[in-house]
Write an enzyme that holds these catalytic residues in place. Sequence first.
Site, PDB file in Angstrom:
ATOM      1  N   ARG A   1     -43.916  -3.691   7.883  1.00  0.00           N
ATOM      2  CA  ARG A   1     -44.664  -2.897   6.627  1.00  0.00           C
ATOM      3  C   ARG A   1     -44.449  -1.745   6.611  1.00  0.00           C
ATOM      4  O   ARG A   1     -44.146  -0.868   7.276  1.00  0.00           O
ATOM      5  CB  ARG A   1     -46.062  -3.017   7.618  1.00  0.00           C
ATOM      6  CG  ARG A   1     -47.171  -2.122   7.073  1.00  0.00           C
ATOM      7  CD  ARG A   1     -48.480  -2.332   7.456  1.00  0.00           C
ATOM      8  NE  ARG A   1     -49.147  -3.636   7.135  1.00  0.00           N
ATOM      9  CZ  ARG A   1     -50.659  -3.864   7.130  1.00  0.00           C
ATOM     10  NH1 ARG A   1     -51.151  -2.821   7.497  1.00  0.00           N
ATOM     11  NH2 ARG A   1     -50.949  -4.874   6.664  1.00  0.00           N
TER      12      ARG A   1
ATOM     13  N   HIS B   1     -48.784  -7.623  -0.871  1.00  0.00           N
ATOM     14  CA  HIS B   1     -49.423  -8.075   0.533  1.00  0.00           C
ATOM     15  C   HIS B   1     -49.484  -9.507   0.449  1.00  0.00           C
ATOM     16  O   HIS B   1     -50.542 -10.124   0.494  1.00  0.00           O
ATOM     17  CB  HIS B   1     -50.688  -7.473   0.649  1.00  0.00           C
ATOM     18  CG  HIS B   1     -51.251  -7.302   2.113  1.00  0.00           C
ATOM     19  ND1 HIS B   1     -50.348  -7.929   3.077  1.00  0.00           N
ATOM     20  CD2 HIS B   1     -52.342  -7.091   2.747  1.00  0.00           C
ATOM     21  CE1 HIS B   1     -50.958  -7.381   4.305  1.00  0.00           C
ATOM     22  NE2 HIS B   1     -52.334  -7.000   3.914  1.00  0.00           N
TER      23      HIS B   1
ATOM     24  N   GLN C   1     -51.604 -11.497   3.489  1.00  0.00           N
ATOM     25  CA  GLN C   1     -52.956 -11.493   3.193  1.00  0.00           C
ATOM     26  C   GLN C   1     -53.376 -12.717   1.964  1.00  0.00           C
ATOM     27  O   GLN C   1     -54.469 -13.317   2.319  1.00  0.00           O
ATOM     28  CB  GLN C   1     -53.273 -10.212   2.528  1.00  0.00           C
ATOM     29  CG  GLN C   1     -55.072  -9.993   2.567  1.00  0.00           C
ATOM     30  CD  GLN C   1     -55.870 -10.157   3.717  1.00  0.00           C
ATOM     31  OE1 GLN C   1     -55.468  -9.277   4.755  1.00  0.00           O
ATOM     32  NE2 GLN C   1     -56.780 -10.868   3.980  1.00  0.00           N
TER      33      GLN C   1
ATOM     34  N   ASP D   1     -60.716  -4.094  -2.819  1.00  0.00           N
ATOM     35  CA  ASP D   1     -59.972  -3.653  -1.926  1.00  0.00           C
ATOM     36  C   ASP D   1     -60.400  -2.145  -1.644  1.00  0.00           C
ATOM     37  O   ASP D   1     -60.961  -1.530  -2.759  1.00  0.00           O
ATOM     38  CB  ASP D   1     -58.230  -3.709  -2.019  1.00  0.00           C
ATOM     39  CG  ASP D   1     -57.487  -3.213  -1.171  1.00  0.00           C
ATOM     40  OD1 ASP D   1     -58.082  -3.023   0.164  1.00  0.00           O
ATOM     41  OD2 ASP D   1     -56.301  -3.410  -1.114  1.00  0.00           O
TER      42      ASP D   1
ATOM     43  N   CYS E   1     -59.769  -7.584   1.788  1.00  0.00           N
ATOM     44  CA  CYS E   1     -58.550  -7.754   3.172  1.00  0.00           C
ATOM     45  C   CYS E   1     -58.932  -7.072   4.196  1.00  0.00           C
ATOM     46  O   CYS E   1     -58.513  -7.401   5.294  1.00  0.00           O
ATOM     47  CB  CYS E   1     -57.285  -7.556   2.447  1.00  0.00           C
ATOM     48  SG  CYS E   1     -57.031  -5.695   1.876  1.00  0.00           S
TER      49      CYS E   1
ATOM     50  N   ARG F   1     -55.719 -15.059   8.899  1.00  0.00           N
ATOM     51  CA  ARG F   1     -54.444 -14.351   8.892  1.00  0.00           C
ATOM     52  C   ARG F   1     -53.685 -14.978   9.934  1.00  0.00           C
ATOM     53  O   ARG F   1     -52.445 -15.291   9.796  1.00  0.00           O
ATOM     54  CB  ARG F   1     -54.542 -12.801   9.263  1.00  0.00           C
ATOM     55  CG  ARG F   1     -55.221 -12.055   8.187  1.00  0.00           C
ATOM     56  CD  ARG F   1     -54.455 -11.944   6.888  1.00  0.00           C
ATOM     57  NE  ARG F   1     -53.081 -11.437   7.096  1.00  0.00           N
ATOM     58  CZ  ARG F   1     -52.885 -10.262   7.122  1.00  0.00           C
ATOM     59  NH1 ARG F   1     -53.750  -9.240   6.989  1.00  0.00           N
ATOM     60  NH2 ARG F   1     -51.557  -9.786   7.289  1.00  0.00           N
TER      61      ARG F   1
END
Length: 305
Positions: free
Chosen positions: A105, A132, A135, A219, A259, A287
């Site tokens: 990340r 991402h 996700q 988001d 998310c 996830r």
Amino acid sequence: MSTLRHFLTLADLSANELRGLLDRAIELKDLHRRGRHYEPLRGRVLAMIFEKSSTRTRVSFEAAMAHFGGHAIFLSHRDTQLGRGEPVEDSARVLSGMADLVTIRTYGHDTVERFAEYSRVPVINALTDLHHPCQLLADLQTFRELRGPLQDRTVTWVGDGNNMCHSYLEASRMLDFDLRIACPEGYEPDAEILASAPRAAIVRDPREAAAGADLVVTDVWASMGQESEQGDRVGAFTDYQVDSTVMEAAGSEALFMHCLPAHRGEEVSAEVIDGPRSAVWEEAENRLHAQKALLERLLVSDHEG
Ligand code: CP
Ligand code: NVA
């Protein structure tokens, strides 16, 4: 002999592989719920580099490795030599001599690309400023479980044209669904990624964009790394909250996803995220299951190809 596979964007899978992976994630969730032991990664090691904060991504990968009989090592940029300036290329060569897989990340997407170029083991993008993809696996699994295939459905993205929006654009192209993006001027997704998704369109107004949608997603207004822009962004995004009027514009069966972490009263109202059409908790749990399917695909030979 197997070829080295990375997962830096959703498009590192074919559309068929993606569909298969989502089905497998649902099977693995069922196995887990029934308490079945399945340890295909005994003795395998996952190194997880985090240059940004994380709750879900870190815990889901660690839990997945524990369930699969393997081990995960959390590497914070505060404690590693990478954080003190050791070149990405050198870190990739060293870590891939010891671990079987690496998640990263970080900020620039080019960092994961450079790492992957020098790595001898699969590399997974655990979030960059551009994408991402992990996700998206969970979001797509969640929709599939609750509503069936996304093909020819409509997804509405409300808010920033950010990393999550880019991964939704890739998903729209791969799984053939319409993606309507409601974002303020100046906060559009990357033009090239937008152009690569033929079923995506910018529809400025959130209610217009949500009309008849099957899924509404949003988001944060300021992503990690954009903290200094928070004030400007709150001004720019004021009219981009997913509230009950946006969900009313969507179909009565429409789901809401985010998310997480979320900011109630900013990008989503408490009424929506805590309401009956919100799938955020299933989405977060998935996830774990979706990434197990990904780990299996990248590391277990039966699932290669
Ligand atoms: N959604 C997500 O990636 O959460 P974390 O930042 O907590 O990992
Ligand atoms: N767009 C957000 C997603 C967090 C999971 C960020 O990059 O901070």
